[in-house]
Every structure is written in C-alpha cells, then in structure tokens.
Design an enzyme around this catalytic site. Structure first.
Site, PDB file in Angstrom:
ATOM      1  N   ASP A  66      35.248  80.210  61.851  1.00 25.09           N
ATOM      2  CA  ASP A  66      33.871  80.680  62.049  1.00 25.09           C
ATOM      3  C   ASP A  66      33.601  81.098  63.485  1.00 25.09           C
ATOM      4  O   ASP A  66      32.522  81.616  63.788  1.00 25.09           O
ATOM      5  CB  ASP A  66      32.862  79.618  61.591  1.00 25.09           C
ATOM      6  N   HIS A  67      34.582  80.904  64.360  1.00 24.79           N
ATOM      7  CA  HIS A  67      34.479  81.354  65.750  1.00 24.79           C
ATOM      8  C   HIS A  67      35.486  82.464  66.067  1.00 24.79           C
ATOM      9  O   HIS A  67      35.459  83.000  67.172  1.00 24.79           O
ATOM     10  CB  HIS A  67      34.717  80.181  66.707  1.00 24.79           C
ATOM     11  N   HIS A 140      36.696  67.777  69.761  1.00 27.18           N
ATOM     12  CA  HIS A 140      36.573  68.335  68.422  1.00 27.18           C
ATOM     13  C   HIS A 140      37.861  68.030  67.658  1.00 27.18           C
ATOM     14  O   HIS A 140      38.759  67.354  68.176  1.00 27.18           O
ATOM     15  CB  HIS A 140      36.315  69.843  68.511  1.00 27.18           C
ATOM     16  N   ASP A 211      32.769  73.871  69.742  1.00 29.70           N
ATOM     17  CA  ASP A 211      32.267  72.776  68.940  1.00 29.70           C
ATOM     18  C   ASP A 211      32.674  71.465  69.599  1.00 29.70           C
ATOM     19  O   ASP A 211      33.777  71.352  70.124  1.00 29.70           O
ATOM     20  CB  ASP A 211      32.860  72.827  67.548  1.00 29.70           C
ATOM     21  N   HIS A 269      24.422  76.983  66.351  1.00 33.23           N
ATOM     22  CA  HIS A 269      25.483  76.479  65.477  1.00 33.23           C
ATOM     23  C   HIS A 269      24.916  75.470  64.471  1.00 33.23           C
ATOM     24  O   HIS A 269      25.397  74.356  64.338  1.00 33.23           O
ATOM     25  CB  HIS A 269      26.597  75.852  66.335  1.00 33.23           C
TER      26      HIS A 269
END
Length: 317
Positions: A66-67, A140, A211, A269
């Site tokens: 998603d990044h 993370h 994240d 986010h």
C-alpha cells in the site's frame, strides 16, 4: 513548502481515500518529491496541479504494497510524458532496487531516463542546496523508516522599502547593506546594514512517520518539527489491532507530537474500518496534543516560515 496528500488510507483504498502517498513541493524549485507511492498514485496526481515531469525523488518508508505498488506504473507513465531524460532517484529500505528492476524486466517496461537508487540507513540521507534529509528506523513488521526534511537556515530579509525611506540610493550600496556591513552614504551619514536585515530565518522542518507503532525513535526524528505527519491507523478502542500489526493509534501519534514538541500534527493512514468518520481518532489525539489536523485526499497544506521582526534602523549623522 507545500504538501499535497494523494492517499490517506491504510491497507486498501476506499471510496474517498486512496492508499498512501504524499507530494512535497519545495520553495523556489520546480522539482517534486514523493513520500511513498501506493497503487493508483499516478491517477491521483492527474487530479491535482502536480506534474510527473517534475518528479525528482521518491522516498519509501517501507516496502508494503500500500506504500509501493503504484511506483512502476508511475515511472512508466512518466517515461511516456515530457520529462525527457531527467533522472529520478529512489530512496528506501533494502530490496527496493531489486523489486523495481524485476518488475520492469518481467513486464518488459522500458524507461528512457536514468533511475538511481539509494538504500536508506538511519542518519543522513542527503544534503543538497537548501535542504537536508534525515532518516530514523521505526518499529513495524518489516524494515521501516521515518524521514525529516530540514530546510537550511535562511539569511534575514533585507528591507528595501525602509532603505528607500532613509534616502539610501539604489545600487551597489544595497549589496553591502544586505551583507550586514556599515556603509557611508554620499551625504556623509553612515548606516549599519545589520539594522536593515532581519534576523536569520530558521529553516522549516517536516517529519513523516509511517508505518510504525509508538517508538522513541520517532520522537528523536521529529524533535522540534514544524509539522509531523504520523500514521494513525487505529483508535485506542482497537489497540489490540494496532499492537498486532505494529501500527499506531491516534493517541500514540499525539504522544509523539507532544514529546517531540512539534508545532502541528497531521494524522493520516486511517484504517478503512473508520470510513464512516474519524471523530473518535481526532478526539483521542486532541486530548493529548491540541494542534491536530486530519488529512484527506487532495488536501494541500503549506508549511509557512516564521518571520522574525526587523530591528529599528540605525542611521548616524
């Protein structure tokens, strides 16, 4: 320094939010920097004044899809545009270069401009005219980094209007006064240039952390920032989900902002589970740190410089 939020959802897109990407435009430069590049980022860019031909750098916090999944399509579209052979530099954790090269190779995608890679480690990422970028490791499930973009301090502003009011003739004398020197005027007066030049202007600082779950390294990186952009995937009511995925709650992000003594906190986010509204996240963050904004797709935010006051001009007869 102008921010454009291109995606503010975590994990998957929603009807109103794409996955993560943030654009940064720097003052007096035509270049564009991106932070993360989730799937569909190039479509988001088309709905803004931004131009891919100006893309210069892309910084990746980590390599979750998603990044990342929007990168190769964006690079391919840029190759078909008006960017020519202007290079793009990609910064990120180990594995970024391998991912990009493999995707280009297996999709038979040809890029007509150089792509440079830099593997990020904690500390100095780059220092160039006007700006320094620092990174620090976050906490993370995979290797992840936060970034700080620090504008170099600027010389004080020269007050040309006040100089004219004092009868100082325009010309070479202005250059000496701008340099803070004391100069003699044709009429015999002397002027201390330091009183026509404002104090040195402190450069702006932007920090981006995503994240990550709450970690002291984010506080260290964000210390004194004008703006901290921090992930807030969950609210405290879903703390178990945050701890399981090593994501932050809005309260965790607010704690980082408070302990780092930043000026403004921007949350982003957000989990799609809060698509109906973010009131709970905002409320818990504001209970800890009052200056909170909730990012939305296509929202633009300017990080303004703090102007210092000029001293009273000193003119000796």
């Amino acid at each position: 320094m102008l921010l454009t939020f291109l995606g503010t959802s975590s994990g998957t897109p929603t009807r109103s939010r794409n996955v993560t990407s943030i654009a940064l435009q720097l003052p007096q430069r035509s270049s564009l920097w991106l932070f993360d590049c989730g799937e569909g980022t190039q479509h988001q860019v088309l709905r803004t004044p931004l131009r891919l031909s100006q893309l210069e750098k892309v910084f990746f916090t980590h390599l979750h899809g998603d990044h990342l999944f929007g990168l190769v399509g964006l690079l391919a579209s840029r190759a078909l545009g008006s960017a020519g052979t202007t290079p793009v530099k990609l910064y990120g954790p180990p594995g970024l270069q391998e991912y990009v090269r493999a995707t280009l190779r297996y999709s038979d995608t040809h890029i007509n401009y150089p792509i440079h890679f830099q593997t990020v480690e904690p500390g100095l990422v780059l220092s160039e005219e006007g700006f320094t970028v620092l990174a620090n490791a976050l906490k993370h499930r995979i290797s992840a980094f936060g970034y700080s973009v620090i504008e170099h301090d600027q010389p004080g502003r020269f007050d040309a209007e006040r100089a004219a009011q004092l009868g100082i003739p325009f010309g070479p004398l202005y250059g000496q006064l701008k340099a803070g020197r004391t100069v003699a005027l044709p009429d015999g007066r002397t002027v201390d240039g330091r009183t026509l030049v404002g104090p040195e202007r402190k450069g702006r600082k932007l920090t981006y952390c995503s994240d990550t779950i709450y970690t002291p390294s984010a506080i260290e990186l964000a210390l004194g920032a004008d703006v901290l952009i921090h992930e807030a995937t969950y609210c405290e009511a879903d703390l178990n989900l945050a701890e399981r995925g090593l994501h932050s709650t809005a309260a965790m992000a607010a704690r980082v902002a408070r302990e780092a003594k930043v000026r403004q906190l921007i949350l982003t986010h957000f989990s799609p589970r809060y698509e109906a509204g973010l009131a709970a996240l905002r409320t818990e963050a504001e209970a800890i740190f009052p200056n909170v904004r909730m990012a939305e797709d296509f929202w633009r935010y300017e990080i303004k410089a703090v102007e210092a006051q000029l001293p009273k001009a000193l003119v000796e007869q």
